[in-house]
Design a protein around this motif. Structure first.
Motif, PDB file in Angstrom:
ATOM      1  N   GLU A   5       0.826  -1.194   0.000  1.00 13.44           N
ATOM      2  CA  GLU A   5       0.000   0.000   0.000  1.00 13.44           C
ATOM      3  C   GLU A   5       0.869   1.256   0.000  1.00 13.44           C
ATOM      4  O   GLU A   5       0.602   2.237  -0.696  1.00 13.44           O
ATOM      5  N   ARG A   6       1.922   1.200   0.801  1.00 11.42           N
ATOM      6  CA  ARG A   6       2.894   2.284   0.916  1.00 11.42           C
ATOM      7  C   ARG A   6       3.494   2.599  -0.439  1.00 11.42           C
ATOM      8  O   ARG A   6       3.518   3.742  -0.893  1.00 11.42           O
ATOM      9  N   ARG A   7       3.959   1.555  -1.086  1.00 11.46           N
ATOM     10  CA  ARG A   7       4.613   1.697  -2.380  1.00 11.46           C
ATOM     11  C   ARG A   7       3.661   2.318  -3.396  1.00 11.46           C
ATOM     12  O   ARG A   7       4.006   3.248  -4.115  1.00 11.46           O
ATOM     13  N   GLU A   8       2.446   1.811  -3.412  1.00  9.96           N
ATOM     14  CA  GLU A   8       1.453   2.283  -4.375  1.00  9.96           C
ATOM     15  C   GLU A   8       1.184   3.774  -4.185  1.00  9.96           C
ATOM     16  O   GLU A   8       1.179   4.560  -5.122  1.00  9.96           O
ATOM     17  N   ARG A   9       1.004   4.150  -2.895  1.00 12.39           N
ATOM     18  CA  ARG A   9       0.698   5.549  -2.596  1.00 12.39           C
ATOM     19  C   ARG A   9       1.900   6.442  -2.928  1.00 12.39           C
ATOM     20  O   ARG A   9       1.733   7.526  -3.496  1.00 12.39           O
ATOM     21  N   ALA A  10       3.095   5.975  -2.607  1.00  9.54           N
ATOM     22  CA  ALA A  10       4.293   6.774  -2.863  1.00  9.54           C
ATOM     23  C   ALA A  10       4.478   6.979  -4.369  1.00  9.54           C
ATOM     24  O   ALA A  10       4.818   8.080  -4.812  1.00  9.54           O
ATOM     25  N   LEU A  11       4.241   5.932  -5.132  1.00 13.24           N
ATOM     26  CA  LEU A  11       4.377   6.050  -6.590  1.00 13.24           C
ATOM     27  C   LEU A  11       3.375   7.065  -7.131  1.00 13.24           C
ATOM     28  O   LEU A  11       3.697   7.880  -7.999  1.00 13.24           O
ATOM     29  N   LYS A  12       2.185   7.036  -6.586  1.00  6.26           N
ATOM     30  CA  LYS A  12       1.152   7.964  -7.028  1.00  6.26           C
ATOM     31  C   LYS A  12       1.558   9.404  -6.696  1.00  6.26           C
ATOM     32  O   LYS A  12       1.429  10.313  -7.516  1.00  6.26           O
ATOM     33  N   MET A  13       2.078   9.594  -5.474  1.00  2.00           N
ATOM     34  CA  MET A  13       2.482  10.943  -5.073  1.00  2.00           C
ATOM     35  C   MET A  13       3.629  11.458  -5.933  1.00  2.00           C
ATOM     36  O   MET A  13       3.642  12.620  -6.320  1.00  2.00           O
ATOM     37  N   LEU A  14       4.580  10.579  -6.238  1.00  2.00           N
ATOM     38  CA  LEU A  14       5.696  10.996  -7.097  1.00  2.00           C
ATOM     39  C   LEU A  14       5.167  11.419  -8.464  1.00  2.00           C
ATOM     40  O   LEU A  14       5.644  12.380  -9.069  1.00  2.00           O
ATOM     41  N   ASP A  15       4.170  10.689  -8.930  1.00  2.00           N
ATOM     42  CA  ASP A  15       3.573  11.004 -10.214  1.00  2.00           C
ATOM     43  C   ASP A  15       2.898  12.384 -10.159  1.00  2.00           C
ATOM     44  O   ASP A  15       3.060  13.207 -11.060  1.00  2.00           O
ATOM     45  N   ILE A  16       2.182  12.651  -9.059  1.00  2.00           N
ATOM     46  CA  ILE A  16       1.480  13.925  -8.909  1.00  2.00           C
ATOM     47  C   ILE A  16       2.452  15.103  -8.926  1.00  2.00           C
ATOM     48  O   ILE A  16       2.179  16.141  -9.511  1.00  2.00           O
ATOM     49  N   VAL A  17       3.628  14.939  -8.305  1.00  5.77           N
ATOM     50  CA  VAL A  17       4.593  16.054  -8.298  1.00  5.77           C
ATOM     51  C   VAL A  17       5.498  16.015  -9.529  1.00  5.77           C
ATOM     52  O   VAL A  17       6.494  16.744  -9.600  1.00  5.77           O
ATOM     53  N   GLY A  18       5.165  15.156 -10.490  1.00  6.06           N
ATOM     54  CA  GLY A  18       5.890  15.152 -11.762  1.00  6.06           C
ATOM     55  C   GLY A  18       7.233  14.458 -11.713  1.00  6.06           C
ATOM     56  O   GLY A  18       8.154  14.821 -12.442  1.00  6.06           O
ATOM     57  N   LEU A  19       7.360  13.471 -10.857  1.00  7.91           N
ATOM     58  CA  LEU A  19       8.656  12.789 -10.747  1.00  7.91           C
ATOM     59  C   LEU A  19       8.553  11.292 -11.012  1.00  7.91           C
ATOM     60  O   LEU A  19       9.406  10.528 -10.554  1.00  7.91           O
ATOM     61  N   SER A  20       7.509  10.872 -11.727  1.00 11.52           N
ATOM     62  CA  SER A  20       7.443   9.437 -12.012  1.00 11.52           C
ATOM     63  C   SER A  20       8.674   9.096 -12.842  1.00 11.52           C
ATOM     64  O   SER A  20       9.076   9.850 -13.722  1.00 11.52           O
ATOM     65  N   GLY A  21       9.288   7.991 -12.522  1.00 11.05           N
ATOM     66  CA  GLY A  21      10.515   7.615 -13.220  1.00 11.05           C
ATOM     67  C   GLY A  21      11.764   7.975 -12.429  1.00 11.05           C
ATOM     68  O   GLY A  21      12.857   7.548 -12.766  1.00 11.05           O
TER      69      GLY A  21
ATOM     70  N   ARG B 273      14.288  17.707  -5.507  1.00 10.88           N
ATOM     71  CA  ARG B 273      14.298  17.256  -4.116  1.00 10.88           C
ATOM     72  C   ARG B 273      13.126  17.864  -3.344  1.00 10.88           C
ATOM     73  O   ARG B 273      12.484  17.193  -2.545  1.00 10.88           O
ATOM     74  N   GLN B 274      12.855  19.139  -3.607  1.00 15.42           N
ATOM     75  CA  GLN B 274      11.741  19.782  -2.899  1.00 15.42           C
ATOM     76  C   GLN B 274      10.412  19.171  -3.349  1.00 15.42           C
ATOM     77  O   GLN B 274       9.476  19.069  -2.576  1.00 15.42           O
ATOM     78  N   ARG B 275      10.353  18.747  -4.607  1.00 15.38           N
ATOM     79  CA  ARG B 275       9.152  18.036  -5.076  1.00 15.38           C
ATOM     80  C   ARG B 275       8.983  16.735  -4.309  1.00 15.38           C
ATOM     81  O   ARG B 275       7.871  16.385  -3.921  1.00 15.38           O
ATOM     82  N   VAL B 276      10.083  16.020  -4.113  1.00 16.44           N
ATOM     83  CA  VAL B 276      10.015  14.775  -3.339  1.00 16.44           C
ATOM     84  C   VAL B 276       9.517  15.097  -1.928  1.00 16.44           C
ATOM     85  O   VAL B 276       8.683  14.378  -1.368  1.00 16.44           O
ATOM     86  N   ALA B 277      10.021  16.220  -1.369  1.00 22.23           N
ATOM     87  CA  ALA B 277       9.598  16.598  -0.017  1.00 22.23           C
ATOM     88  C   ALA B 277       8.095  16.887   0.020  1.00 22.23           C
ATOM     89  O   ALA B 277       7.408  16.531   0.974  1.00 22.23           O
ATOM     90  N   ILE B 278       7.578  17.528  -1.026  1.00 26.12           N
ATOM     91  CA  ILE B 278       6.127  17.778  -1.093  1.00 26.12           C
ATOM     92  C   ILE B 278       5.384  16.449  -1.135  1.00 26.12           C
ATOM     93  O   ILE B 278       4.423  16.225  -0.387  1.00 26.12           O
ATOM     94  N   ALA B 279       5.859  15.550  -1.993  1.00 25.17           N
ATOM     95  CA  ALA B 279       5.209  14.237  -2.118  1.00 25.17           C
ATOM     96  C   ALA B 279       5.239  13.510  -0.776  1.00 25.17           C
ATOM     97  O   ALA B 279       4.252  12.892  -0.369  1.00 25.17           O
TER      98      ALA B 279
END
Ligand SMILES: Nc1ncnc2c1ncn2[C@@H]1O[C@H](COP(=O)(O)OP(=O)(O)OP(=O)(O)O)[C@@H](O)[C@H]1O
Ligand SMILES: [Mg+2]
Lengths: 280, 277
Positions: B130-146, B160-166
């Motif tokens: 569940e953690r992984r799924e949510r984290a991947l989604k958040m990374l995607d939302i802040v434009g960092l998928s990949g 890095r600040q985007r990761v912090a937001i996610a």
């Protein structure tokens, strides 16, 4: 070149630049190796010639050829291996026990300030004490065998690892701790997820020192009183004026120290890949 | 209050925070001990509240106690006098549904971006998948998928600040405390992240207390701006920013209403600094 290939052109140039750099590096490596061999020769050749010409007394200084002969026969016949085994076993045991206890003590003292305050004066006294002075006492307590050498090694490695672990935890970026606290980390989670991994680099610099000091401690212990081990051999060869044996044994010790160091450095590189990324 | 999904958010907040109480700062006074044995008064009788779902910006001179107020709401500092409540309850320790963001990302350097986003969920015992799924989604939302597998050292400051937001949003906070979160970024990246954050916020409507020195940032993003006096911090003025949403901090720069409010806040801040100084 068509106008659309501008990017390709840049990439091509970059690739060529990389090739040129690689060739330069390779050439430099070769040069370094050649120069090292020259330095070694500059040391060994005059030594050998000096002995042959009668200018250097082989009784005190031996000679490169005599040392080589010693190494070949000892390592070949297997005469030295039981001693190598004993010394390596003592050094590893001492390092292992000392490192585990040192890291644990460092962690506990950082987690419980009261414990740190109470133990401070005692540990400080033990740490400033020249540990070699304890060697005869360890022989009394643990006997003339491997136990006393391991104890001496532990008494050195323990403090190195404890102090390094504590320094690592203390120097941890406050920001990381505050951020994780704000993210809801409990005390235990802070410890396992921030403090411990954060202190790992400092622990490794402690371990790099620790293996060398462990070897030092067991060799000194063996020289003082022992029936086995490379330190005992050194004491024996020195007392019986066998320079080739003395220097050959020292070379074996150097090789062991080198191997220990390489192992620690490699484990460190594996665990610290996150830090090495920006350097390669 | 007609935005789709609004009821859901409010219900969510009520469940998490135990009522429509937002953040309330009540007669808070605070002092820090100094080295010479005295003390330094940092906050003098500050009272205000942030209703649920409001975006409040706090501005004021350096050293007037803004970070201290945030730390109190975050449960990292206890006020010497007065009360600080979030969701109706006194804050005595960091709350599980409060997110706190700083100018520095505070990412753990030995964790990949993905693992950094997961960390708050780990603290909460969320199962791995569940953690992984949510984290991947958040990374995607802040434009960092990949970029999930990249380590902080491999990312630019903006990333890095985007990761912090996610990471902050991954715990699904009802309350967001933000201490100059975009201050360390260059002007372009700053505008981009402000816009991205606003887009997320306009959808989820967390209760936000946002501290900044950048008045343009305050006025373009917030519903309300509070101006504090110099130390000891007190409330000097307060402005409702009634600009329509959704807003784009880059577009709004030339809006007349925006410029007028920016000017008001700017004058108030100048006045506040002069009065106390
Ligand atoms: N832990 C502390 N111990 C002693 N003094 C402190 C501590 N934290 C803050 N202060 C003092 O309190 C005052 C307010 O600090 P605070 O960090 O809240 O200011 P701020 O408004 O956030 O300033 P800035 O805009 O520069 O970030 C400052 O004068 C600071 O020196
Ligand atoms: Mg501050």
């Amino acid at each position: 070149m068509t106008p659309t290939s501008y990017a390709e052109n840049v990439q091509f140039k970059l690739a060529r630049q990389v090739d040129v750099d690689k060739a330069k590096r390779r050439k430099r490596t070769i040069n370094v190796v050649i120069m090292r061999i020259l330095v070694l020769a500059a040391l060994l050749v005059p030594w050998q010639l000096g002995v042959e010409a009668g200018l250097i007394d082989p009784l005190f200084f031996s000679s490169p050829s005599a040392i080589l002969t010693f190494l070949v026969t000892e390592l070949g016949s297997g005469g030295v291996w039981p001693h190598v085994l004993v010394t390596v076993r003592e050094a590893l045991m001492g390092f292992l026990i000392g490192a585990v206890a040192g890291v644990a003590a460092g962690i506990l003292r950082m987690q419980f300030p009261l414990l740190a305050d109470v133990t401070n004066p005692f540990l400080t006294i033990l740490n400033v004490l020249p540990r070699v002075a304890l060697a005869p006492m360890f022989v009394l307590w643990f006997g003339i065998g491997e136990g006393s050498k391991i104890a001496l090694s532990v008494s050195l490695v323990f403090f190195i690892l404890m102090l390094n672990t504590e320094a690592g935890i203390k120097s941890l970026d406050r920001e990381l701790i505050i951020t994780q606290r704000a993210l809801g980390a409990t005390r235990t989670q802070l410890f396992w997820k921030v403090m411990l991994p954060g202190a790992v680099p400092a622990m490794f610099s402690g371990m790099r020192l620790g293996v060398v000091y462990s070897l030092l401690a067991v060799v000194v212990g063996e020289m003082i009183a022992s029936q086995m081990g490379l330190g005992q051999r050194i004491a024996f060869y020195a007392a019986s004026f066998q320079g080739d044996g003395l220097l050959g044994t020292i070379l074996i010790l150097a090789a062991i120290g080198l191997i220990f160091n390489v192992v620690v450095v490699n484990v460190e590189a594996k665990l610290m890949h996150w830090r090495l990324h920006d350097e390669d | 209050m007609t935005r789709p999904g609004e009821e859901e958010v409010v219900a969510n907040l009520a469940g998490q925070a135990g009522g429509a109480d937002g953040i309330s700062i009540e007669k808070v006074g605070h002092a820090f001990p100094t080295k010479d044995g005295g003390s330094i008064l940092v906050l003098g009788d500050v009272s205000f509240s942030v209703p649920n779902g409001q975006f409040l910006a706090v501005v004021g001179a350096s050293g007037c106690g803004k970070t201290t107020i945030l730390n109190m709401a975050a449960g990292l500092v206890r006020p010497v006098s007065g009360r600080v409540r979030v969701g109706g309850k006194d804050v005595v320790k960091p709350l599980r549904d409060t997110g706190y963001m700083f100018a520095r990302d505070g990412l753990l350097p030995w964790r990949s971006a993905l693992k950094n986003v997961e960390v708050g969920l780990e603290h909460r015992g969320v199962p791995k998948a569940e953690r992984r799924e949510r984290a991947l989604k958040m990374l995607d939302i802040v434009g960092l998928s990949g970029f999930g597998d990249s380590y902080p050292a491999q990312l630019s400051q903006g990333m890095r600040q985007r990761v912090a937001i996610a990471r902050t949003l991954a715990i699904n906070p009802a309350t967001l405390l933000m201490d100059e979160p975009f201050a360390a970024l260059d002007a372009q990246t700053k505008l981009a992240l402000q816009a991205e954050f606003l887009k997320i916020w306009e959808k989820d409507r967390q209760t936000v207390m946002f501290v900044t020195h950048d008045l343009a940032e305050a006025v373009s993003m917030a519903d309300r701006v509070i101006v504090l006096t110099s130390r000891p911090g007190r409330i000097h003025a307060e402005f409702e920013i009634d600009l329509p949403r959704p807003r784009d901090p880059a577009e709004i720069r030339f809006d007349e209403g925006y410029l007028r409010q920016l000017d008001q806040v700017w004058h108030a801040l100048k006045e506040a600094e002069e009065r106390a100084g």
